[in-house]
Structures are given as C-alpha cells and as structure tokens.
Design a protein around this motif. Sequence first.
Motif, PDB file in Angstrom:
ATOM      1  N   VAL A 130       0.852  -1.201   0.000  1.00 30.56           N
ATOM      2  CA  VAL A 130       0.000   0.000   0.000  1.00 30.56           C
ATOM      3  C   VAL A 130       0.881   1.241   0.000  1.00 30.56           C
ATOM      4  O   VAL A 130       2.050   1.192   0.391  1.00 30.56           O
ATOM      5  N   ASP A 131       0.298   2.355  -0.432  1.00 27.44           N
ATOM      6  CA  ASP A 131       1.052   3.620  -0.442  1.00 27.44           C
ATOM      7  C   ASP A 131       0.896   4.339   0.893  1.00 27.44           C
ATOM      8  O   ASP A 131       0.332   3.789   1.850  1.00 27.44           O
ATOM      9  N   GLU A 132       1.393   5.587   0.958  1.00 30.26           N
ATOM     10  CA  GLU A 132       1.377   6.314   2.222  1.00 30.26           C
ATOM     11  C   GLU A 132      -0.040   6.663   2.684  1.00 30.26           C
ATOM     12  O   GLU A 132      -0.265   6.976   3.848  1.00 30.26           O
ATOM     13  N   ARG A 133      -1.035   6.577   1.792  1.00 32.32           N
ATOM     14  CA  ARG A 133      -2.431   6.838   2.168  1.00 32.32           C
ATOM     15  C   ARG A 133      -3.174   5.561   2.549  1.00 32.32           C
ATOM     16  O   ARG A 133      -4.351   5.614   2.875  1.00 32.32           O
ATOM     17  N   GLY A 134      -2.465   4.417   2.464  1.00 36.83           N
ATOM     18  CA  GLY A 134      -3.113   3.145   2.756  1.00 36.83           C
ATOM     19  C   GLY A 134      -3.846   2.567   1.567  1.00 36.83           C
ATOM     20  O   GLY A 134      -4.607   1.592   1.712  1.00 36.83           O
ATOM     21  N   ARG A 135      -3.639   3.123   0.369  1.00 40.65           N
ATOM     22  CA  ARG A 135      -4.272   2.626  -0.850  1.00 40.65           C
ATOM     23  C   ARG A 135      -3.438   1.508  -1.463  1.00 40.65           C
ATOM     24  O   ARG A 135      -2.205   1.586  -1.509  1.00 40.65           O
ATOM     25  N   ILE A 136      -4.096   0.485  -1.949  1.00 38.99           N
ATOM     26  CA  ILE A 136      -3.404  -0.696  -2.471  1.00 38.99           C
ATOM     27  C   ILE A 136      -2.679  -0.361  -3.773  1.00 38.99           C
ATOM     28  O   ILE A 136      -3.258   0.203  -4.699  1.00 38.99           O
ATOM     29  N   LEU A 137      -1.388  -0.722  -3.805  1.00 38.38           N
ATOM     30  CA  LEU A 137      -0.594  -0.595  -5.033  1.00 38.38           C
ATOM     31  C   LEU A 137      -0.456  -1.934  -5.740  1.00 38.38           C
ATOM     32  O   LEU A 137      -0.624  -2.019  -6.952  1.00 38.38           O
ATOM     33  N   GLY A 215       8.777  11.423   2.812  1.00 38.99           N
ATOM     34  CA  GLY A 215       9.283  10.728   3.989  1.00 38.99           C
ATOM     35  C   GLY A 215       8.608   9.393   4.254  1.00 38.99           C
ATOM     36  O   GLY A 215       9.128   8.588   4.991  1.00 38.99           O
ATOM     37  N   VAL A 216       7.426   9.133   3.670  1.00 38.56           N
ATOM     38  CA  VAL A 216       6.696   7.888   3.868  1.00 38.56           C
ATOM     39  C   VAL A 216       6.433   7.260   2.516  1.00 38.56           C
ATOM     40  O   VAL A 216       5.945   7.915   1.598  1.00 38.56           O
ATOM     41  N   ARG A 217       6.773   6.000   2.384  1.00 35.53           N
ATOM     42  CA  ARG A 217       6.574   5.314   1.118  1.00 35.53           C
ATOM     43  C   ARG A 217       5.387   4.363   1.147  1.00 35.53           C
ATOM     44  O   ARG A 217       4.918   3.922   0.110  1.00 35.53           O
ATOM     45  N   GLY A 218       4.902   3.985   2.330  1.00 36.59           N
ATOM     46  CA  GLY A 218       3.792   3.047   2.430  1.00 36.59           C
ATOM     47  C   GLY A 218       4.141   1.885   3.342  1.00 36.59           C
ATOM     48  O   GLY A 218       5.002   1.994   4.228  1.00 36.59           O
TER      49      GLY A 218
END
Length: 459
Positions: A130-137, A215-218
């Motif tokens: 997931v990305d930094e927003r919690g969305r599935i990659l 700073g956050v990648r997931g």
Amino acid sequence: MRLRYHWKWLIVISSLLLLFLIVQGYLHTGFKQSLLFSSLIGLLVIAPFAYLIVRYLNQPIYNLTQRTIQSVSSYFRLETTSYHGNELDKLSKAIDEITIQFRNRINVVSKERDYLQTIFKGMAEGVLVVDERGRILVANHALRQLLHLPPSVANRTALEIIRNAQLEEAIRNAIQKESSTSFELNLPLPLGKTFEVNVVRIMPSPEEKGKEAEGVRGAIAVFHDITRLKELERIRQDFVANVSHELRTPLTTIKGYAETLLEGALKEEVAFKFIQVIKRQSDRLTKIVEDLLTLSKIELKEFLLKIEIFPFLELAEDVLRYTQEAAEKKKISISLEVPTPLMVKADRHYLEQILINLIDNAIKYGREGGKVIVSAVQKDQREIEVSVRDNGIGIPKEDLPRIFERFYRVDKGRSQELGGTGLGLSIVKHLVQTHGGKVWAESQLGEGSIFYFTLPHYS
C-alpha cells in the motif's frame, strides 16, 4: 520562445549590417576613401559590437551546456567529462550521454521490475503493498487466490477488500508510527482460513529521507497461510486428550479390580470374574499400544512394503474366512463382487490388514441380519477401486471429514462398547497412502456407509 530567439538574431544581424553600411558610406562619400578601405574600417568598427552581442545571445546556450555537463557528472555519478568543440557540440554530446545513461537506467529498472514481479508471482505467501495513504498498489497472485480477491483492487483500501479492522489498524500503525506488527488473522466462513500477517513500513531511499513530502513510502503486508498448521495443532491436542482418555479408562478399571482383590476378594467367588475383567482391559491396552506403534511406524516410514503381484479375489476370500465368525454372531452376510483375473500390486500383509479393518467396522456397526458387500473394479490401466459397503447405522455428514483421524469416534460410547481403539481407520488411511492410493467414505445416516480405496493395478 523559438520565434523570439530567431527575431533577436534577425534584428542583431540587420543592425550590424546597417551600422556597417553607414560607416562604409560615410567614409566613402564624405572622405572620398576607396570602397575597400571603407569596408575594412566598417568591419573593424562593428567587430567589437558583433562579439559582445553574439556573446550575450549565446550566454543561455553556454549556461545550459554547463548545467547539462554538471548533471551528467553528478546525477549519474560519473567522473567530470571534458567535451571538445563549440558550445553546441558540447551540448549535443552531453545530451547524447544523458540519453545513453537514461537508457541504461531504464534497462536496469525494467530488469529489477521483472525480477520482482517474478518473485511476487512465485511466492506461496500473499503480498499486499500500500502507499502512504493506505491505498493498495500491488496484490500478488498468491494473495488473490488465498483471499479470492476481485480483479481490480488498485487504489482501494485494505478494509474495503479484506474487511478486517485489525489489518487496517496494523497498516496504519506501520505507516504513521513506523511500528512493525505481527498477528494472526482469522477469516470467517466461507474462507475459514487463518493467516500469520507481518506488516512493515516501506523505508524511503537515502535521497528521499530529507524530503518531508517523500518521507513515507507506504507499507507491505505478508500473509502466511497457517490454516493447515492450526488444523494439525488441533489434531495433536485432540490426540493427546484422546490417548490419555483411552489409556486412563482401562487402567482405572484394572487398578480398581486389582485393589478389590488385594483387599480380600481374592478368595471370593467373584475373584475369577474380576481377573477376567483385568485380562480383558489388559488386552485392550495392548491393542491400543500395538495400533499406536503400527501407526507411528507407518507415519515415520520405518517399514518396507513387500510388494507382490497376486489375485485380489484370493486375498479377499482369506479375509472373509477370518471375519466369518464375527459376521455369523450378528447374522450378517458377506458377499464378494470381484472379477477373477483382477491382479493387484501391493504388500499382501498390509492389504489384508486394510480389508480386515474395513470389514470388521462394517460388521460392528452393521444391523443385525444385515449384509456387507466387498467389491473391486478396474478403473483404468493403472489402478483398481475397492469398496466395502454395509447397510448399518451410517455416519452423519458433519463427521465424515474427520473419521480417518486418530481416536476420532462418531459414537464414543458405542465404539468403546464394541472394543474399538479408534485407530483402525487412521491405520487404513496411512497404509493406503503408503501404497500410493486414496481412501474416502460416503454415507447416508440410517442407510449405511461405503468405504473406498484405490490400489495400483497390475495388467
């Protein structure tokens, strides 16, 4: 921009030409100088202006060339490169170098991407990124198969797809608090699976650590399917409980009767009956221990099959003679439906044990005056299918998946009353599997049961 640059050059050239003509005309007409002399003086007058103007107009190209060369050296970590020629030649060579380096980088990234995709596809564990927003990659193939995910999961949250608050919280903590989490995820039916899930934060690269926005990648979550391990743990716990109970019951009986005899009943008339009970319970203990040892040897593969080729009918008739006495006590008829030329390739002793266990069960749980049918058919060139059918009490549907487990009994009270150890069907299953076959059962409650197993066929 391009048009404006061209106009600048047009105006500069026109202005210089006009200045040249003015100086030349003034010297030629005003001072009566020759045309050649006037032209030379004119060129000398406009030369400084031409140099300054051309330098001014070429300054952007010079700056662009220098920045491009510096970018080649710093971004691609190459030694400072010296390019020869004019500014346009240097710029062209620097751009060519950038093109080559970018092509190499793209090839490296493509190979790494293909490598990672191959790893993801080959992993037995499910992987969710997931990305930094919690969305599935990314959700790899294994995870899609394990959780029966829909085809499109990208840009959706884990809570939308998997619907588990514990997983969503673990992902959020990994992203926001940089905390790794490991927990058991129990999914309800129809999946009914248990996973060990490890969630970790994806750390930014060294170049991105200083950038707050990057700073956050997931986070990445790895799903290990431990459903089978949990099932085995449950079976082990049941086995320990069951074997303790099976051993405790006869031991308690033996101990009780022995103490009664020691307290003075040895000389009474009931002493002989007490000793018979002790003998019967000792035999039961011996049978349980022998079956456990047999099962242990089979599971640990501490025995060798003595493979022979022989007629199946011949072995079936021997087994019927062995079980005839028990069948006659309940007035049960046993019939064979086996083709005469049917040959099997198996260990005669262990195949005999398989049949005895299945027919003995059919007699024990069969109806008074019922019937048992032993049949064998050739399924194909490689195997035969053997079945033992009875018209007894049958097995409830919910118990069928577990009847081959050690010490599992459908009716515990009746099974103990009939003298069973609860290990017979488990021994049958392991012996059949050791021969390379399969075993299963079908049953209708109140109508009877059919036990099937397959064996290699010899043609």
